[in-house]
Design an enzyme around this catalytic site. Sequence first.
Site, PDB file in Angstrom:
ATOM      1  N   CYS B 155       0.798  -1.224   0.000  1.00 22.84           N
ATOM      2  CA  CYS B 155       0.000   0.000   0.000  1.00 22.84           C
ATOM      3  C   CYS B 155       0.831   1.274   0.000  1.00 22.84           C
ATOM      4  CB  CYS B 155      -0.942  -0.010   1.193  1.00 22.84           C
ATOM      5  SG  CYS B 155      -1.777  -1.605   1.365  1.00 22.84           S
ATOM      6  N   HIS B 288      -2.476   8.697   5.460  1.00 23.22           N
ATOM      7  CA  HIS B 288      -2.780   7.360   4.946  1.00 23.22           C
ATOM      8  C   HIS B 288      -4.192   6.991   5.396  1.00 23.22           C
ATOM      9  CE1 HIS B 288      -1.943   3.376   3.409  1.00 23.22           C
ATOM     10  NE2 HIS B 288      -2.101   2.806   4.584  1.00 23.22           N
ATOM     11  N   HIS B 325      -9.547   2.379  -0.086  1.00 20.79           N
ATOM     12  CA  HIS B 325      -8.103   2.157  -0.068  1.00 20.79           C
ATOM     13  C   HIS B 325      -7.742   1.568  -1.415  1.00 20.79           C
ATOM     14  CE1 HIS B 325      -4.119   1.249   0.888  1.00 20.79           C
ATOM     15  NE2 HIS B 325      -4.250   0.620   2.040  1.00 20.79           N
TER      16      HIS B 325
END
Lengths: 88, 724
Positions: B155, B288, B325
């Site tokens: 990620c 994030h 995400h």
Amino acid sequence: MSAPYVVEVKELLIRALDLQGRNAADIDEEAPLFGGGLGLDSLDALQIAMAVEEEFGVAIPEGEEAKSLFRNVASLAAYVAAKRVESA
Amino acid sequence: MSVAPRVAVTGVGLVCSVGRGFRRAFGLLCEGRRGVGPLTLFSGEGYPVRLAAEVPELELEPGGSRSEALALAAAGEALAQAGLAGGLPGRAELVVAASTGGMYETELTLSALHRDAGAPYDAAALRCHPISAPADRLHERFGPFRRVRTVCSACAGGAVALGLGAARVRAGEAEAVLAGGVDALSRLTFAGFSSLGSLDAEPCRPFDRSRRGLSLGEGAAFFVLEPLERARARGAAVLGELAGFAAACEAHHITQPEPEGATVGRVVSAALASAGLGPAAIGYVDAHGTGTPLNDATEAAALARVFAGVERGPLVSSQKGQIGHTLSAAGAVEAAVALAALVEQRVPPTGGLAEPEDHPPLRFVRGRGEAAPLDAVLSNSFGFGGSDASLVFAREGFAAPAPPPAPSALVVTGYATLGPAGLRRGEGGYGGRGGGPPGPAPDPKGWLDPARSRRLDRPALFAAALAEAALGEAALAPGERTGLVAGGAYGSPSSSSAFLSRVELKGPRFAPPAEFPNLVPSSPGAHAAIYNRLRGPSFTVSEGAATALAALSSAVDVLRDGQADAVVALAAEVESALVERVVAPACSVVGPGPRGEGGAAFVVETAEAAGRRGARARALLVGAEVWPGDAPSAPPWSARAASPARARVVTLYAERLGAAWLEAIGWAGVEVVEVGPRTGWHEAGLALAAAEAIALLEGGAADEVLVVERSARRAGLALLRRRP
């Protein structure tokens, strides 16, 4: 003689978590599963929950209730035994 | 002495579930628009959570994947905005972060093949499978690029791709870099995150007191990065500067963040330092902010520590409550949003956030976007394996970016190989002294501490054991200045197909959670970094048949950019019938005889760092590069200096090179050593070739050895010389 499901749960842990070089006799059913003892972590907890349901047909609840079940092999085995009696 | 180029952003493209277009999507985000809704791409039956942030009305090309379509749209927008759609400069490069590639389009086929190896399948339909496929497609459409590289850092990938692209501009190597990230949804990733219990049953709520998990999404974003002076000279509009970047590995756990967020703090501070800015200069942090209880708490605590001294804390928001995400795209998509904030002097809200936790001096933005005077912004991305990355964007001329270090020679101070003969330390390509035909390596479990390697699958065991052995050979105690670059061509198709097959047959409840993190293509490298406590930048590269040389090449970039003093560069492949018979051939990678398995790891350091610690150099690494296509485009550093008799070429199969090709790169008349008959044709064979090269140099047979790859889609070189 062990309480019901203690040996089976130990063997399940060894398989599900790939605890190499260990057998059921090595694992103390009263020793904490997490933080010392076997040194398992939260990812292991998820894996154990999945494996217990698959093997014994018993679902592990999420959240706070799960923490007491996962204290050690004895508590987990006792839960499995109780749930199996319920559904029998 | 010339000043290192500043990195200008001249174009940005973005596609996400809320909308398409860099400025358009930003506007929608500022309005609070949310794009998390019911799953439609595949059945949600059996899943407790059936939400995702899908990109609507995405048109695919025939035989193409969602990832390719997302990447094409975002890259096209970026190039058009930069005024480069009509033609790229000669030294243009491409770097793409990805972790799913064509998984959505191919996972059911692979799962069926797992159950029945003899099942019929459409080979052409598998061509889009690898994570390197979107980059190849971008090259076909928008190229030619001189370099076409895919990186995977879970990620954090999108941010790492931008950081690596910026490094190429700063190094004076690239006139333009198209850098970004893409990921599409897939049943595999959805089943995996579901098995971890990570998904919120509602659209996620980053930083909210009642947050319960993340929402998965898909998307892509690309940036055109170029030297500021070049952008000005050609009259391009400069959106801002990519002024700072830092990346590091927590070396803590494959999925859990460090409880106190120490590495997050370190990376944020390092990114600020690389931009020459203090915390007070940052008006907005694009967090994030996944919405998971752990990430948001850790990130907020770390940010609060970094910004503790400022008079007025930064505005903070996360887009994941609106766009989900987006995995490898996230670092690039959210960097694009942060840059848009800088351009428009407006901070987007955190969709889904109602009651933020208190983390002074951070000021969380909710509801609608708010106007804010901004000189510089920060964007964070953290990935599985504890890969943390931060980017700083600033108004043109505002920052004072630290220049890269003075050029230094690079040396190999230790290496190790792995193959049928086992794990060997510094003894040449294991096939070098005899060695048998390609075959399986021994069981790697015995090489590592069982307590710390219990969860590692075979690829991770190979990587961790190789890295440990190479570090031991180099006598290097790793730390914050030691990074890792792993080469992995296909991820783990066998394990992925087994995982998904289980989900299909038994239902999502029985997906094995502990196996999912290992399916991300960056995981073997991540496990190697965690096991060996490497805490510098850590990521994986994928470039088809030339993957091993690409790993060396990116390791060189990391060192030259000053991001680490030492890098473990490694490549390892494991035996897989699925890869050998199906996946590799579908990607035009085949060889004579068995594919084999094995790999090699090298500790590469700056000569200066090696000298400081009194380490002995085994060989000099002059350079390593990979380029698309077949035509020799040999870089200047690869010119042969030694006489033909004192030089060697090492490659997998000599017949692939040909005299004319060698002549064109200036290496005619040099003896060619081929390792393929001993290593097999797996993609880490070239790493074994490089080990063989070092043995030739140390044995005195040659003063200079060129490691060469020439295949259908890639050519690559690595030049090693005898240590001075």
